[in-house]
Design a protein around this motif. Structure first.
Motif, PDB file in Angstrom:
ATOM      1  N   ARG A 150       0.862  -1.190   0.000  1.00  0.00           N
ATOM      2  CA  ARG A 150       0.000   0.000   0.000  1.00  0.00           C
ATOM      3  C   ARG A 150       0.894   1.234   0.000  1.00  0.00           C
ATOM      4  O   ARG A 150       1.630   1.475   0.970  1.00  0.00           O
ATOM      5  N   PRO A 151       0.868   2.032  -1.068  1.00  0.00           N
ATOM      6  CA  PRO A 151       1.854   3.107  -1.256  1.00  0.00           C
ATOM      7  C   PRO A 151       2.004   4.066  -0.082  1.00  0.00           C
ATOM      8  O   PRO A 151       3.128   4.353   0.346  1.00  0.00           O
ATOM      9  N   TYR A 152       0.905   4.576   0.457  1.00  0.00           N
ATOM     10  CA  TYR A 152       1.045   5.584   1.508  1.00  0.00           C
ATOM     11  C   TYR A 152       1.426   4.966   2.848  1.00  0.00           C
ATOM     12  O   TYR A 152       2.058   5.614   3.679  1.00  0.00           O
ATOM     13  N   LEU A 153       1.058   3.706   3.047  1.00  0.00           N
ATOM     14  CA  LEU A 153       1.529   3.007   4.240  1.00  0.00           C
ATOM     15  C   LEU A 153       3.026   2.727   4.103  1.00  0.00           C
ATOM     16  O   LEU A 153       3.779   2.845   5.077  1.00  0.00           O
ATOM     17  N   ASP A 154       3.445   2.379   2.897  1.00  0.00           N
ATOM     18  CA  ASP A 154       4.867   2.177   2.625  1.00  0.00           C
ATOM     19  C   ASP A 154       5.643   3.464   2.901  1.00  0.00           C
ATOM     20  O   ASP A 154       6.700   3.451   3.553  1.00  0.00           O
ATOM     21  N   LEU A 155       5.122   4.589   2.429  1.00  0.00           N
ATOM     22  CA  LEU A 155       5.770   5.883   2.672  1.00  0.00           C
ATOM     23  C   LEU A 155       5.876   6.162   4.170  1.00  0.00           C
ATOM     24  O   LEU A 155       6.920   6.628   4.657  1.00  0.00           O
ATOM     25  N   THR A 156       4.823   5.864   4.914  1.00  0.00           N
ATOM     26  CA  THR A 156       4.837   6.083   6.364  1.00  0.00           C
ATOM     27  C   THR A 156       5.924   5.242   7.022  1.00  0.00           C
ATOM     28  O   THR A 156       6.697   5.735   7.851  1.00  0.00           O
ATOM     29  N   TYR A 157       5.996   3.983   6.645  1.00  0.00           N
ATOM     30  CA  TYR A 157       7.032   3.104   7.200  1.00  0.00           C
ATOM     31  C   TYR A 157       8.433   3.615   6.841  1.00  0.00           C
ATOM     32  O   TYR A 157       9.347   3.581   7.667  1.00  0.00           O
ATOM     33  N   GLN A 158       8.604   4.052   5.604  1.00  0.00           N
ATOM     34  CA  GLN A 158       9.916   4.535   5.163  1.00  0.00           C
ATOM     35  C   GLN A 158      10.353   5.742   5.985  1.00  0.00           C
ATOM     36  O   GLN A 158      11.507   5.816   6.448  1.00  0.00           O
ATOM     37  N   LEU A 159       9.446   6.696   6.186  1.00  0.00           N
ATOM     38  CA  LEU A 159       9.790   7.907   6.927  1.00  0.00           C
ATOM     39  C   LEU A 159      10.057   7.608   8.398  1.00  0.00           C
ATOM     40  O   LEU A 159      10.968   8.187   9.006  1.00  0.00           O
ATOM     41  N   LEU A 160       9.263   6.710   8.986  1.00  0.00           N
ATOM     42  CA  LEU A 160       9.505   6.328  10.375  1.00  0.00           C
ATOM     43  C   LEU A 160      10.866   5.657  10.525  1.00  0.00           C
ATOM     44  O   LEU A 160      11.611   5.938  11.470  1.00  0.00           O
ATOM     45  N   SER A 161      11.196   4.780   9.597  1.00  0.00           N
ATOM     46  CA  SER A 161      12.485   4.094   9.641  1.00  0.00           C
ATOM     47  C   SER A 161      13.641   5.076   9.536  1.00  0.00           C
ATOM     48  O   SER A 161      14.634   4.982  10.279  1.00  0.00           O
ATOM     49  N   LEU A 162      13.523   6.040   8.637  1.00  0.00           N
ATOM     50  CA  LEU A 162      14.570   7.050   8.473  1.00  0.00           C
ATOM     51  C   LEU A 162      14.714   7.897   9.734  1.00  0.00           C
ATOM     52  O   LEU A 162      15.833   8.188  10.183  1.00  0.00           O
ATOM     53  N   GLY A 163      13.589   8.287  10.300  1.00  0.00           N
ATOM     54  CA  GLY A 163      13.634   9.133  11.483  1.00  0.00           C
ATOM     55  C   GLY A 163      14.267   8.443  12.678  1.00  0.00           C
ATOM     56  O   GLY A 163      15.163   8.993  13.331  1.00  0.00           O
ATOM     57  N   PHE A 164      13.834   7.225  12.963  1.00  0.00           N
ATOM     58  CA  PHE A 164      14.370   6.517  14.131  1.00  0.00           C
ATOM     59  C   PHE A 164      15.832   6.112  13.936  1.00  0.00           C
ATOM     60  O   PHE A 164      16.571   5.976  14.912  1.00  0.00           O
ATOM     61  N   ALA A 165      16.249   5.934  12.697  1.00  0.00           N
ATOM     62  CA  ALA A 165      17.649   5.589  12.435  1.00  0.00           C
ATOM     63  C   ALA A 165      18.593   6.730  12.795  1.00  0.00           C
ATOM     64  O   ALA A 165      19.796   6.508  12.996  1.00  0.00           O
ATOM     65  N   LEU A 166      18.061   7.945  12.884  1.00  0.00           N
ATOM     66  CA  LEU A 166      18.896   9.101  13.216  1.00  0.00           C
ATOM     67  C   LEU A 166      18.980   9.359  14.719  1.00  0.00           C
ATOM     68  O   LEU A 166      19.719  10.253  15.135  1.00  0.00           O
ATOM     69  N   VAL A 167      18.254   8.593  15.526  1.00  0.00           N
ATOM     70  CA  VAL A 167      18.326   8.777  16.978  1.00  0.00           C
ATOM     71  C   VAL A 167      19.742   8.570  17.513  1.00  0.00           C
ATOM     72  O   VAL A 167      20.209   9.350  18.354  1.00  0.00           O
TER      73      VAL A 167
END
Length: 253
Positions: free
Chosen positions: A55-72
């Motif tokens: 699901r494209p927008y769910l995929d986008l949400t997962y991608q952004l969350l992954s990027l954000g938490f990786a910067l912690v």
């Protein structure tokens, strides 16, 4: 509170355990699993930026969350390096004070590392010690390229702040000599790329030597972030946009 060597070592293990050290251990185990699998290494593949949902927008949400938490871990390293009256970003040269020079140096480092890197990858594939690296397997959506650019920037910030800036600073504080500091940073960088195979691991050790020594001499991570971002943007976006036939001709599939 006084910063003792014992406290510094504990802090170092915690930061690495939450970030690149964890990735390095998983990559070593992953390589061992690949080497002991029935399928030869040359016939195996790894995807660097996979889709996380059909699901494209769910995929986008997962991608952004992954990027954000990786910067912690980046935020943690900067927090720990900060001192009264001196920001951590200033301490490790992660600033925009010299944009022209940083961009030029970063582009030069990207060319120095990237061009031979393609040759090492192609040689590794020919020798059967490197898996097929699929740099981008996102679905063809409007947000794929922006997310890949953000992924490149995330990788650059995480690796250069932790493996170059933070690690070099802390090992020097612990009294390590320059060759040992550079070797530790380079070996860490090589280890967390071993999931791609032996060839990329060795290539990243060489990259780690260049980047760690540059930081040790110049005390600036910004050119390294620029170089790393450029390398990954070319790899990720190029893989996503170039025709399959051209990728095959370049030995990238």
């Amino acid at each position: 509170m006084e910063t003792t060597p014992r406290r510094l070592r504990a802090e170092l293990w915690i930061v690495l355990g939450l970030s690149l050290g964890q990735s390095a251990l998983y990559a070593v185990v992953n390589l061992l699993a690949r080497l002991t699998a029935e399928t030869p290494l040359r016939d195996q593949a790894t995807a660097l930026n996979p889709s996380r949902s059909p699901r494209p927008y769910l995929d986008l949400t997962y991608q952004l969350l992954s990027l954000g938490f990786a910067l912690v871990p980046v935020a943690l390293a900067l927090f720990l390096l900060s001192e009264p009256g001196r920001r951590a970003t200033t301490r490790i040269g992660l600033t925009f004070s010299r944009p022209g020079r940083d961009l030029a140096v970063g582009a030069g480092l990207a060319a120095l590392i990237g061009i031979p890197g393609l040759g090492v990858y192609a040689l590794g594939r020919a020798l059967g010690v490197t898996v097929e690296v699929q740099a981008a397997t996102l679905d063809a959506t409007w947000w794929a390229v922006p997310v890949l650019v953000l992924a490149a920037l995330k990788n650059a910030l995480l690796e250069e702040v932790v493996a170059a800036g933070y690690l070099v600073e802390r090992l020097e504080q612990l009294g390590w000599r320059a060759p040992a500091v550079v070797a530790a940073s380079a070996l860490l960088r090589g280890c967390y790329h071993l999931y791609q195979g032996i060839g990329p691991g060795l290539a990243n050790v060489a990259m780690g030597v260049v980047f760690a020594e540059y930081y040790r001499r110049r005390r600036r991570t910004m050119p390294l972030v620029v170089a790393h971002t450029l390398l990954d943007v070319v790899a990720f976006v190029g893989y996503a946009l170039l025709p399959t036939e051209l990728l095959a001709a370049l030995g990238l599939t």
